[in-house]
Design an enzyme around this catalytic site. Sequence first.
Site, mmCIF file in Angstrom:
data_model
loop_
_atom_site.group_PDB
_atom_site.id
_atom_site.type_symbol
_atom_site.label_atom_id
_atom_site.label_comp_id
_atom_site.label_asym_id
_atom_site.label_seq_id
_atom_site.Cartn_x
_atom_site.Cartn_y
_atom_site.Cartn_z
ATOM 1 N N SER A 538 0.842 -1.193 0.000
ATOM 2 C CA SER A 538 0.000 0.000 0.000
ATOM 3 C C SER A 538 0.889 1.259 0.000
ATOM 4 O O SER A 538 1.686 1.431 -0.908
ATOM 5 C CB SER A 538 -0.960 -0.047 1.198
ATOM 6 O OG SER A 538 -1.994 0.881 1.043
ATOM 7 N N ASP A 623 -9.765 -3.574 -5.464
ATOM 8 C CA ASP A 623 -9.159 -2.826 -4.365
ATOM 9 C C ASP A 623 -9.798 -1.438 -4.238
ATOM 10 O O ASP A 623 -9.887 -0.696 -5.206
ATOM 11 C CB ASP A 623 -7.657 -2.673 -4.635
ATOM 12 C CG ASP A 623 -6.887 -2.277 -3.392
ATOM 13 O OD1 ASP A 623 -7.409 -1.474 -2.604
ATOM 14 O OD2 ASP A 623 -5.779 -2.774 -3.206
ATOM 15 N N HIS A 658 -8.125 -4.855 -1.417
ATOM 16 C CA HIS A 658 -6.899 -4.402 -0.765
ATOM 17 C C HIS A 658 -6.327 -5.431 0.209
ATOM 18 O O HIS A 658 -5.127 -5.563 0.343
ATOM 19 C CB HIS A 658 -7.197 -3.096 -0.019
ATOM 20 C CG HIS A 658 -5.974 -2.289 0.284
ATOM 21 N ND1 HIS A 658 -5.168 -1.760 -0.701
ATOM 22 C CD2 HIS A 658 -5.412 -1.912 1.466
ATOM 23 C CE1 HIS A 658 -4.179 -1.076 -0.133
ATOM 24 N NE2 HIS A 658 -4.303 -1.159 1.173
#
Length: 686
Positions: A538, A623, A658
């Site tokens: 991330s 995501d 995610h």
Amino acid sequence: MSKNIQPPVAKIVPKKLEKHNDVRIDNYFWLNQREDQEVVDYLTAENKYYEEMTAHTKDFRTSLFEEMKSRIKEDDSSVPYFFNSYWYISRFEKGQDYPIYSRKFKSLEANEEVLFNCNEMAKGHSYFQLGGVSVSPNNKFATFGVDKVSRRIYTIQVKNLETGEILADKIENCTGGSVWANDNETIFYTTKDPVTLRSDKIYRHKLGTDSKDDVLVYEEKDDTFSVYIYKEKSKKYIVIGSQSTMTSEYRTLSADTPDGEFKIFQKRTRGLEYSISHFGDSFYVLTNKDKATNFKLMKTSETATEKENWKDVIAHRENVLLEDIEIFKDYLVVEERDNGLTKLRIMPWSGEGEYYLPFESETYTAYTSTNVDFDTDILRYGYQSLRTPSSVIDFNMKDKTKEVKKEQQVLGGKFDKDNYEEKRVWATAKDGTKVPVSMIYRKGTKLDGKNPLLQYAYGSYGYSMDCTFSTTRLSLLDRGFIYAIAHVRGGEDLGRPWYENGKLLQKMNTFTDFIDCSKFLIENKYTSARHLYAEGGSAGGMLMGGVINMAPELYNGVIAAVPFVDVVTTMLDDSIPLTTGEYDEWGNPNEKEYYDYMKSYSPYDNVAAIQYPNLLVTTGLHDSQVQYWEPAKWVAKLRTLKTDNNVLYLDTNMDTGHGGASGRFEALKEVAKEFSFLLDLEGIKK
């Protein structure tokens, strides 16, 4: 691996992006159409290329998966906690991917009442997540949220726990959590903007009514804030919180009068952060008021809540970050962070005999756990270190005795924590700042520069990288890897200033700290550039992208998981989830100063015709945090510009978002892919 397999080449469609008289040409902007078949075809082609290029590691991946799975207790259960006449338990059954939630009335010997069996609920879905289970005060109903897509958008439903019936009430587009008023028929919940996914509205729902008739009780109109709702531990108040990166605001309502009006606790003032906990006739306020950078604890009457009425309880300290508090009838428990280490401070309300819980290691983390009971001397906390499996401990604050309720079991009979060495060292950054690095390796490892080493970091949002135990990591350690966490600026590991010095116009410190930690590890013979690997996910994936643009020669391989790499374009698009709430983290690129600074480190904008390390890039098609097209565009651009023959893989999970796969063991398959990538580069075959 075959040299004849050719990577897919994404077509070039130049798009001119102009801001502040600066023109950027984005050749791969077209990849941001999730519904476009050509986009899906490209991602599928990348997946096929990855599978073909790594076919020789397929059996190894399977055995790594089985090895990691074999350490995990399949029929595992949580430590029960007691709340409102029931013991609550979550457990896994052998061969099952999802948890079962249950409860027992008054005694752990009582019959088990299954509340939710997620294995049954997940049937027929490639992704399943249950969230926000909340039981009504009379124990009769439970609200629960379900996400079947992995965009963190939940549907809330209600179950009658006495009959097992799912009520007709159905609320779409929520965060998943909900809060019961004391009347057992009113619930409050939070909805999300369908485009940006920002939590923006709080509604009130009456059991048995159509959700179309729910009452909007609060709308957060400032798009840099998100909103949430919870009930105080004392059960007296329901609280709405509005939060941005630097500012907070709360509203309270008596849980006995759910149809009443919420009252502002202290109106938002830019830069004023605070959180509240109710006890007796007062609120305790954790805040940065009066330039308390590392926060302090204040107190105010529940009838006079504005900041001018707040009085100091624990003063601000330059070197100690006040992270959280836990309130009990006779004790206040304070979570602090001092010199990068978490500490638990026990303070009796009587004012006499406060003390800290003793911890030995320098690479541990401790945290308060599930403490729902107000009237108890027992503090439940968690403890683990890089080599110590996580434990749940019940500590008697009165007589200072402790009972380990559960220590995570590492199956397979081979694990002994004494076979591993854990330590903390300090690297010097280029501006002279000392940066801590926590590491673990097998005892007896010769520090001769030949060891493979995986260096991990995150470094954003003030999120501290605590030293946690991992059963999967043993698969690297037992094959000779050293594992190191670089506690770079941008996290809050060394207090709030550590975060402030790694964000906005100081963001570059995060990248250079990581590089300086790498140089330190090489200079001190923990590893060498030929054997050094880096990983981040991330915002940590953005860190990876920045680092390989700035110092690619230091690393043999890099894993960038769901990486946030197209910083400028994303931050200029306020329709993308999370963007506007991030301005206080990265800056608002609509202002030229921030645009220029962001562009100077944005990984996608700085890809160059240079030699890059071997790269594994992962993403999820759905995501919601980092859109799949960021890593896809980045890989496409790297393919055309990089001047090396190193491998470059893009692996897209076409089913998830995610957090990756939802099943308990499915996630291990993703770890096995990452580990086999590293081990293959080291020539380790089994």
